[in-house]
Design a protein around this motif. Structure first.
Motif, short mmCIF file in Angstrom:
data_model
loop_
_atom_site.label_atom_id
_atom_site.label_comp_id
_atom_site.label_asym_id
_atom_site.label_seq_id
_atom_site.Cartn_x
_atom_site.Cartn_y
_atom_site.Cartn_z
N SER A 141 -7.84 9.52 4.40
CA SER A 141 -7.79 8.12 4.82
C SER A 141 -7.02 7.31 3.78
CB SER A 141 -9.20 7.55 4.97
OG SER A 141 -9.83 7.48 3.69
N GLU A 142 -6.62 6.13 4.17
CA GLU A 142 -5.94 5.25 3.23
C GLU A 142 -6.87 4.88 2.08
OE1 GLU A 142 -4.55 2.08 5.72
OE2 GLU A 142 -3.26 3.42 6.90
N GLU A 143 -8.16 4.76 2.37
CA GLU A 143 -9.13 4.44 1.32
C GLU A 143 -9.22 5.57 0.31
OE1 GLU A 143 -13.93 3.67 0.78
OE2 GLU A 143 -13.06 3.77 2.80
N LEU A 144 -9.28 6.81 0.78
CA LEU A 144 -9.35 7.95 -0.14
C LEU A 144 -8.10 8.03 -1.00
CD1 LEU A 144 -10.73 11.42 0.18
CD2 LEU A 144 -8.25 11.30 -0.10
N LEU A 145 -6.94 7.85 -0.41
CA LEU A 145 -5.69 7.92 -1.16
C LEU A 145 -5.64 6.84 -2.25
CD1 LEU A 145 -3.34 8.62 1.84
CD2 LEU A 145 -3.83 10.20 -0.03
N GLU A 146 -6.21 5.70 -1.95
CA GLU A 146 -6.24 4.62 -2.94
C GLU A 146 -7.28 4.90 -4.03
OE1 GLU A 146 -7.22 -0.18 -3.17
OE2 GLU A 146 -6.52 0.71 -1.28
N VAL A 183 -8.91 7.83 -4.86
CA VAL A 183 -8.83 9.10 -5.57
C VAL A 183 -7.46 9.32 -6.20
CG1 VAL A 183 -8.98 11.62 -5.34
CG2 VAL A 183 -10.62 10.14 -4.14
N PHE A 184 -6.40 9.06 -5.43
CA PHE A 184 -5.05 9.36 -5.91
C PHE A 184 -4.31 8.15 -6.45
CE2 PHE A 184 -6.10 12.78 -3.01
CZ PHE A 184 -5.59 13.90 -3.64
N ARG A 185 -4.90 6.97 -6.32
CA ARG A 185 -4.28 5.71 -6.77
C ARG A 185 -2.88 5.54 -6.16
NH1 ARG A 185 -3.13 5.50 -11.84
NH2 ARG A 185 -3.40 7.70 -12.33
N VAL A 186 -2.84 5.73 -4.84
CA VAL A 186 -1.59 5.60 -4.08
C VAL A 186 -1.86 4.74 -2.86
CG1 VAL A 186 0.07 6.86 -2.64
CG2 VAL A 186 -0.66 7.82 -4.84
N GLU A 187 -0.94 3.80 -2.63
CA GLU A 187 -0.99 3.03 -1.39
C GLU A 187 -0.18 3.80 -0.35
OE1 GLU A 187 1.31 -0.82 -0.08
OE2 GLU A 187 -0.44 -1.41 -1.28
N ALA A 188 -0.81 4.10 0.78
CA ALA A 188 -0.15 4.94 1.78
C ALA A 188 -0.69 4.61 3.16
CB ALA A 188 -0.38 6.41 1.46
N SER A 201 2.14 8.85 4.67
CA SER A 201 3.38 8.18 4.26
C SER A 201 3.09 7.34 3.03
CB SER A 201 3.91 7.29 5.39
OG SER A 201 4.19 8.05 6.55
N PRO A 202 3.38 7.85 1.83
CA PRO A 202 3.10 7.08 0.61
C PRO A 202 4.05 5.91 0.45
CG PRO A 202 4.21 9.14 0.07
CD PRO A 202 3.96 9.17 1.54
N HIS A 203 3.55 4.80 -0.08
CA HIS A 203 4.36 3.60 -0.27
C HIS A 203 4.59 3.30 -1.74
CE1 HIS A 203 3.96 3.17 3.96
NE2 HIS A 203 2.70 2.78 3.94
N ARG A 204 3.51 3.27 -2.53
CA ARG A 204 3.70 2.97 -3.95
C ARG A 204 2.50 3.45 -4.76
NH1 ARG A 204 1.22 -1.91 -5.85
NH2 ARG A 204 -0.07 -2.90 -4.24
N ALA A 205 2.76 3.67 -6.06
CA ALA A 205 1.67 4.02 -6.97
C ALA A 205 0.93 2.76 -7.38
CB ALA A 205 2.25 4.72 -8.22
#
Length: 297
Positions: free
Chosen positions: A265-270, A272-277, A290-294
Motif C-alpha cells: 500500500s502507499e502507507e506501507l511504502l511511506e 517502511v521504505f520512506r518512499v512516496e508512491a 510507481s515511485p515518485h520521490r524519496a
C-alpha cells in the motif's frame, strides 16, 4: 511490532500472523499439505558485536508450499531473520520449528535433506565446473565413502535443467557471468532436493534478464514440486509479483504480513521504505508500484 495497516487495536503480532498464515500448531490439514512449514516463535536475534537485539519477533510463519518474500529497507533484519530460520544463527531467545521440530535438534545432514540455503556469500574454486558444483548439493544424501548413485545423477540432471544451465555443465565457474554463476549455485541447491528453500537476495547485482530468470526458476520449483520458499528481496515490486506472501520488516520487527494485494500500500511504502508512491492494486501481475520521490525521515 509496529502498528501495521491490518492490525486492529489490541491485536498482538501473534494474532495478526496466525490469522493469515494459520496456527503452526494446527495439523488438521497436514494430510493435504505434505510440504513443510517454518515457524519462528518468541525470537530474539542478535550478534556478539551488537548490544541490543537485531530482530525481535513474537511469531513468524513461512506457510507450507508457498513463496514468502521478506522485504524491507537495509538494516531492517531480513537477512538476520533468514539466517535464524536456516539455523545459521542461534536465537538468543525463542525457537525455529520445521514442521513442529526445533531445527537446533536436527543433525546437520538431516536438516540439509529438508532445508536448503543460498546465502549472499558463496564462493567456489574457479576451475570447478557447473556440473561438479551441482553434485556438491548431493552431499546430504550420501555417506562419507559412498559413490554416486542413479538417484544422485537424476537429481543433478533435473537441477541443471530446471535452473537452465544444462548447456553450461562443462563450463568452469571462473568463466561465467554473474547471472550464470547465480543460476549455477541455484542448481546446486536444487540438487539437494529439499522440502524448504531459503534464498538471501538471489537477484542482487544481476541484470533484469537474470533477475527474472532466477525468480521464474524459484516459482517453477514451488509450483511443480511443492517446495516451501522464503526469499529476501530488495525489490518490493518483484516480490509482489512472484510471492504468495510478503513479510515487511521495519527496525527489526515484522511491520505487516500477508498476500501482496493486501500488504502493498502507499502507507506501507511511506512508513517502511520512506518512499512516496502510487500503487495499482488491480494490476494483473500483482500490485504495481510507481515511485515518485524519496521522503525525509
Amino acid at each position: 511490532m509496529q502498528d501495521g495497516r491490518h492490525a486492529g487495536e489490541g491485536e498482538t503480532q501473534r494474532g495478526v500472523l496466525t490469522e493469515r498464515g494459520g496456527d503452526a500448531t494446527d495439523t488438521s490439514d497436514a494430510a493435504d499439505t505434505p510440504a513443510c512449514e517454518l515457524h519462528g516463535e518468541e525470537l530474539v536475534l542478535g550478534y556478539p558485536s551488537t548490544d541490543e537485539p537485531v530482530v525481535q519477533c513474537d511469531t513468524i510463519v513461512v506457510p507450507a508450499g508457498e513463496i514468502t518474500a521478506l522485504v524491507g529497507p537495509n538494516g531492517s533484519g531480513k537477512s538476520t531473520l533468514l539466517r535464524a530460520l536456516s539455523n545459521q544463527l542461534s536465537p538468543e531467545g525463542g525457537q525455529v520449528l520445521l514442521d513442529g521440530t526445533d531445527v537446533q535438534t536436527l543433525g546437520t545432514k538431516t536438516l540439509a535433506r529438508k532445508l536448503g540455503l543460498l546465502s549472499q556469500e558463496h564462493d567456489s574454486p574457479r576451475s570447478l565446473t557447473v556440473e561438479e558444483l551441482a553434485y556438491h548439493g548431493r552431499y546430504p544424501h550420501r555417506g562419507m565413502f559412498e559413490s554416486l548413485s542413479p538417484d544422485d545423477h537424476e537429481a543433478v540432471e533435473r537441477a541443471l535443467s530446471l535452473a537452465g544451465v544444462a548447456r553450461l555443465r562443462d563450463r568452469e565457474m571462473g568463466d561465467l557471468s554473474g547471472g550464470q554463476k547465480q543460476l549455477a549455485w541455484i542448481a546446486m541447491v536444487l540438487a539437494q532436493e529439499t522440502d524448504v528453500l531459503l534464498l538471501d537476495e538471489p537477484t542482487t547485482y544481476l541484470d533484469l534478464h537474470h533477475q527474472l530468470r532466477v525468480m521464474e526458476v524459484v516459482r517453477s520449483l514451488n509450483r511443480e514440486r511443492d517446495v516451501t520458499v522464503a526469499v529476501v528481496l530488495h525489490d518490493i515490486g518483484q516480490a509482489a509479483r512472484f510471492a504468495d506472501n510478503l513479510i515487511a520488516m521495519k527496525d527489526g520487527e515484522p511491520y505487516d504480513w500477508g498476500p501482496p494485494r493486501e500488504v502493498v500500500s502507499e502507507e506501507l511504502l511511506e512508513d517502511v521504505f520512506r518512499v512516496e508512491a502510487s500503487v495499482d492494486a488491480a494490476s494483473p501481475t500483482g500490485p504495481h508500484i510507481s515511485p515518485h520521490r524519496a521522503l525525509d525521515r
